[in-house]
Design a protein around this motif. Structure first.
Motif, PDB file in Angstrom:
ATOM      1  N   SER A   1       0.162 -14.923  -2.884  1.00 36.28           N
ATOM      2  CA  SER A   1       0.634 -15.445  -1.608  1.00 36.28           C
ATOM      3  C   SER A   1       1.033 -14.358  -0.618  1.00 36.28           C
ATOM      4  CB  SER A   1       1.825 -16.380  -1.834  1.00 36.28           C
ATOM      5  OG  SER A   1       2.898 -15.677  -2.444  1.00 36.28           O
ATOM      6  N   MET A   2       0.875 -13.074  -0.990  1.00 39.52           N
ATOM      7  CA  MET A   2       1.300 -12.000  -0.101  1.00 39.52           C
ATOM      8  C   MET A   2       0.394 -11.928   1.128  1.00 39.52           C
ATOM      9  SD  MET A   2       1.963  -7.928  -0.844  1.00 39.52           S
ATOM     10  CE  MET A   2       3.424  -8.232  -1.839  1.00 39.52           C
ATOM     11  N   ARG A   3       0.999 -11.826   2.293  1.00 39.04           N
ATOM     12  CA  ARG A   3       0.234 -11.708   3.522  1.00 39.04           C
ATOM     13  C   ARG A   3      -0.325 -10.300   3.657  1.00 39.04           C
ATOM     14  NH1 ARG A   3       3.463 -14.055   8.571  1.00 39.04           N
ATOM     15  NH2 ARG A   3       1.378 -13.734   9.458  1.00 39.04           N
ATOM     16  N   ILE A   4      -1.532 -10.207   4.236  1.00 37.07           N
ATOM     17  CA  ILE A   4      -2.188  -8.912   4.396  1.00 37.07           C
ATOM     18  C   ILE A   4      -2.654  -8.735   5.842  1.00 37.07           C
ATOM     19  CG2 ILE A   4      -4.135  -7.449   3.708  1.00 37.07           C
ATOM     20  CD1 ILE A   4      -4.051  -8.718   0.977  1.00 37.07           C
ATOM     21  N   GLY A   5      -2.205  -7.652   6.469  1.00 31.91           N
ATOM     22  CA  GLY A   5      -2.652  -7.308   7.806  1.00 31.91           C
ATOM     23  C   GLY A   5      -3.734  -6.244   7.743  1.00 31.91           C
ATOM     24  N   LYS A   6      -4.307  -5.921   8.904  1.00 35.37           N
ATOM     25  CA  LYS A   6      -5.395  -4.953   8.948  1.00 35.37           C
ATOM     26  C   LYS A   6      -5.242  -4.036  10.160  1.00 35.37           C
ATOM     27  CE  LYS A   6      -8.704  -8.226   6.884  1.00 35.37           C
ATOM     28  NZ  LYS A   6      -9.005  -7.524   5.630  1.00 35.37           N
ATOM     29  N   ILE A   7      -5.654  -2.780   9.966  1.00 38.96           N
ATOM     30  CA  ILE A   7      -5.684  -1.810  11.059  1.00 38.96           C
ATOM     31  C   ILE A   7      -7.044  -1.120  11.028  1.00 38.96           C
ATOM     32  CG2 ILE A   7      -4.676   0.283  12.046  1.00 38.96           C
ATOM     33  CD1 ILE A   7      -2.034  -0.424  10.741  1.00 38.96           C
ATOM     34  N   LEU A   8      -7.727  -1.109  12.169  1.00 41.34           N
ATOM     35  CA  LEU A   8      -9.019  -0.438  12.293  1.00 41.34           C
ATOM     36  C   LEU A   8      -8.823   0.839  13.095  1.00 41.34           C
ATOM     37  CD1 LEU A   8     -12.088  -0.254  11.981  1.00 41.34           C
ATOM     38  CD2 LEU A   8     -12.313  -1.675  14.043  1.00 41.34           C
ATOM     39  N   ILE A   9      -9.185   1.950  12.497  1.00 41.95           N
ATOM     40  CA  ILE A   9      -9.021   3.264  13.119  1.00 41.95           C
ATOM     41  C   ILE A   9     -10.359   3.994  13.098  1.00 41.95           C
ATOM     42  CG2 ILE A   9      -7.818   5.482  13.004  1.00 41.95           C
ATOM     43  CD1 ILE A   9      -5.541   4.023  11.552  1.00 41.95           C
ATOM     44  N   GLN A  10     -10.692   4.620  14.213  1.00 39.24           N
ATOM     45  CA  GLN A  10     -11.959   5.336  14.311  1.00 39.24           C
ATOM     46  C   GLN A  10     -11.737   6.717  14.900  1.00 39.24           C
ATOM     47  OE1 GLN A  10     -15.177   3.964  17.112  1.00 39.24           O
ATOM     48  NE2 GLN A  10     -16.254   3.539  15.204  1.00 39.24           N
ATOM     49  N   LYS A  11     -12.487   7.688  14.377  1.00 39.04           N
ATOM     50  CA  LYS A  11     -12.396   9.040  14.910  1.00 39.04           C
ATOM     51  C   LYS A  11     -13.297   9.196  16.131  1.00 39.04           C
ATOM     52  CE  LYS A  11     -10.940  11.862  10.980  1.00 39.04           C
ATOM     53  NZ  LYS A  11     -11.273  13.043  10.150  1.00 39.04           N
TER      54      LYS A  11
ATOM     55  N   VAL B   1      -6.515   4.073  17.165  1.00 41.48           N
ATOM     56  CA  VAL B   1      -6.464   2.690  16.684  1.00 41.48           C
ATOM     57  C   VAL B   1      -7.282   1.795  17.611  1.00 41.48           C
ATOM     58  CG1 VAL B   1      -4.964   0.735  16.175  1.00 41.48           C
ATOM     59  CG2 VAL B   1      -4.192   3.058  15.661  1.00 41.48           C
ATOM     60  N   LEU B   2      -8.254   1.092  17.040  1.00 39.67           N
ATOM     61  CA  LEU B   2      -9.079   0.167  17.812  1.00 39.67           C
ATOM     62  C   LEU B   2      -8.606  -1.278  17.682  1.00 39.67           C
ATOM     63  CD1 LEU B   2     -12.693   1.482  17.050  1.00 39.67           C
ATOM     64  CD2 LEU B   2     -11.178   2.100  18.934  1.00 39.67           C
TER      65      LEU B   2
ATOM     66  N   VAL C   1       6.233  -2.838   3.452  1.00 37.63           N
ATOM     67  CA  VAL C   1       4.805  -2.803   3.747  1.00 37.63           C
ATOM     68  C   VAL C   1       4.079  -1.910   2.744  1.00 37.63           C
ATOM     69  CG1 VAL C   1       3.036  -2.243   5.455  1.00 37.63           C
ATOM     70  CG2 VAL C   1       5.245  -3.166   6.198  1.00 37.63           C
ATOM     71  N   LEU C   2       3.063  -2.468   2.080  1.00 40.99           N
ATOM     72  CA  LEU C   2       2.181  -1.703   1.214  1.00 40.99           C
ATOM     73  C   LEU C   2       0.948  -1.327   2.028  1.00 40.99           C
ATOM     74  CD1 LEU C   2       2.408  -3.931  -1.998  1.00 40.99           C
ATOM     75  CD2 LEU C   2       3.589  -1.759  -1.588  1.00 40.99           C
ATOM     76  N   LEU C   3       0.869  -0.076   2.451  1.00 40.82           N
ATOM     77  CA  LEU C   3      -0.238   0.403   3.274  1.00 40.82           C
ATOM     78  C   LEU C   3      -1.328   0.933   2.351  1.00 40.82           C
ATOM     79  CD1 LEU C   3      -1.333   1.015   6.135  1.00 40.82           C
ATOM     80  CD2 LEU C   3      -0.198   3.239   5.971  1.00 40.82           C
TER      81      LEU C   3
ATOM     82  N   LYS D   1      -6.201   9.261   9.647  1.00 43.90           N
ATOM     83  CA  LYS D   1      -6.198   7.797   9.764  1.00 43.90           C
ATOM     84  C   LYS D   1      -4.893   7.210   9.236  1.00 43.90           C
ATOM     85  CE  LYS D   1     -11.143   6.765   9.826  1.00 43.90           C
ATOM     86  NZ  LYS D   1     -12.228   5.980   9.203  1.00 43.90           N
ATOM     87  N   VAL D   2      -4.415   7.751   8.137  1.00 43.53           N
ATOM     88  CA  VAL D   2      -3.159   7.248   7.569  1.00 43.53           C
ATOM     89  C   VAL D   2      -1.999   7.531   8.510  1.00 43.53           C
ATOM     90  CG1 VAL D   2      -1.531   7.491   5.662  1.00 43.53           C
ATOM     91  CG2 VAL D   2      -3.976   7.408   5.197  1.00 43.53           C
ATOM     92  N   ILE D   3      -1.987   8.699   9.110  1.00 47.60           N
ATOM     93  CA  ILE D   3      -0.931   9.043  10.070  1.00 47.60           C
ATOM     94  C   ILE D   3      -0.942   8.091  11.252  1.00 47.60           C
ATOM     95  CG2 ILE D   3      -0.233  10.784  11.773  1.00 47.60           C
ATOM     96  CD1 ILE D   3      -0.938  12.918   9.708  1.00 47.60           C
ATOM     97  N   GLN D   4      -2.122   7.785  11.777  1.00 48.50           N
ATOM     98  CA  GLN D   4      -2.225   6.838  12.886  1.00 48.50           C
ATOM     99  C   GLN D   4      -1.761   5.452  12.467  1.00 48.50           C
ATOM    100  OE1 GLN D   4      -2.999   6.900  16.162  1.00 48.50           O
ATOM    101  NE2 GLN D   4      -2.985   9.133  16.070  1.00 48.50           N
ATOM    102  N   ALA D   5      -2.109   5.043  11.245  1.00 38.95           N
ATOM    103  CA  ALA D   5      -1.692   3.727  10.760  1.00 38.95           C
ATOM    104  C   ALA D   5      -0.176   3.652  10.620  1.00 38.95           C
ATOM    105  CB  ALA D   5      -2.361   3.431   9.420  1.00 38.95           C
ATOM    106  N   ILE D   6       0.431   4.709  10.093  1.00 36.62           N
ATOM    107  CA  ILE D   6       1.896   4.741   9.951  1.00 36.62           C
ATOM    108  C   ILE D   6       2.563   4.692  11.322  1.00 36.62           C
ATOM    109  CG2 ILE D   6       3.852   6.131   9.176  1.00 36.62           C
ATOM    110  CD1 ILE D   6       1.973   7.237   6.975  1.00 36.62           C
TER     111      ILE D   6
END
Length: 220
Positions: A112-122, A131-132, A145-147, A157-162
């Motif tokens: 039941s855990m909710r999951i979000g999404k982040i799209l990052i492109q160089k 971040v797109l 948050v479990l990234l 990409k991880v730095i941008q997501a954080i």
């Protein structure tokens, strides 16, 4: 496969990254998974199977760092058992696309855990990550948050997501990065820039298996 402990023999190596970096114990089973995933001769069907196994190990250990509270239950034989209950309210966030490979492992453990999404492109010209797209739970600032991102090579990409999570008011101490393979350079950069979060990985190696996403999704 829960209950994995950290590699005590790597304490000297981990010291340079800080206490917010945790390395899973690399036993024979885990080392075999690393070997199969890195082997260019591994068929895709086997690759996905063994990658999912390694993902599950990392996810299970990541869950150990989420909040629990004491719970007493009654067994079918009438005895009371003093145990623990997972405290709901956490969520997962995958960095697209390869991070989505870890979603199944998380859902297998927490349906039941909710999951979000982040799209990052160089950017092709500047090589900077941007971040797109970001779709996150509305109340993510109140959640652990479990990234999820399996291969951390440069760390950009991880730095941008954080940074995106922090811009959405997520407290740094509430972020747990779940990773399979990480290079020493990127690990040191992330750990120093975000000392409050926890980064959990199964291997620190100067050469990351960057073919992971293409092989997993069959686009290699």
């Amino acid at each position: 496969m829960a209950g994995i402990i950290y590699e005590s023999t790597n304490s000297d190596t981990l010291y340079q990254y800080g206490s917010n970096v945790k390395l899973l114990k690399v036993n024979n089973s885990v080392k075999e998974l690393h070997t199969i995933i890195r082997d260019k001769a591994t068929p895709r069907s086997d690759f996905v199977f063994y990658a999912d196994r390694l993902i599950r190990i990392v996810v299970e250990e990541g869950l150990n760092h989420l909040p629990y509270y004491p719970l007493t239950i009654t067994t079918p034989t009438g005895y009371q058992y003093h145990g623990l209950q997972y405290q709901k309210g956490s969520c997962g966030v995958s960095i697209m696309r390869s991070g989505e490979a870890m979603e199944k492992g998380l859902r297998d453990c927490c349906q039941s855990m909710r999951i979000g999404k982040i799209l990052i492109q160089k950017d092709d010209k500047t090589n900077e990550a941007r971040v797109l797209f970001a779709r996150l739970p509305e109340d993510i600032q109140n959640r652990k948050v479990l990234l999820m991102y399996p291969i951390i090579s440069s760390g950009s990409k991880v730095i941008q997501a954080i940074q995106t999570l922090k811009e959405n008011n997520v407290v740094e101490n509430n972020i747990i990065v779940l990773n399979l393979f990480c290079t020493p350079t990127s690990l040191k950069m992330i750990a120093q820039e975000f000392p409050g979060l926890l980064l959990l990985t199964s291997e620190i190696h100067p050469v990351a298996p960057t073919h992971f996403g293409k092989k997993y999704y069959g686009t290699d």
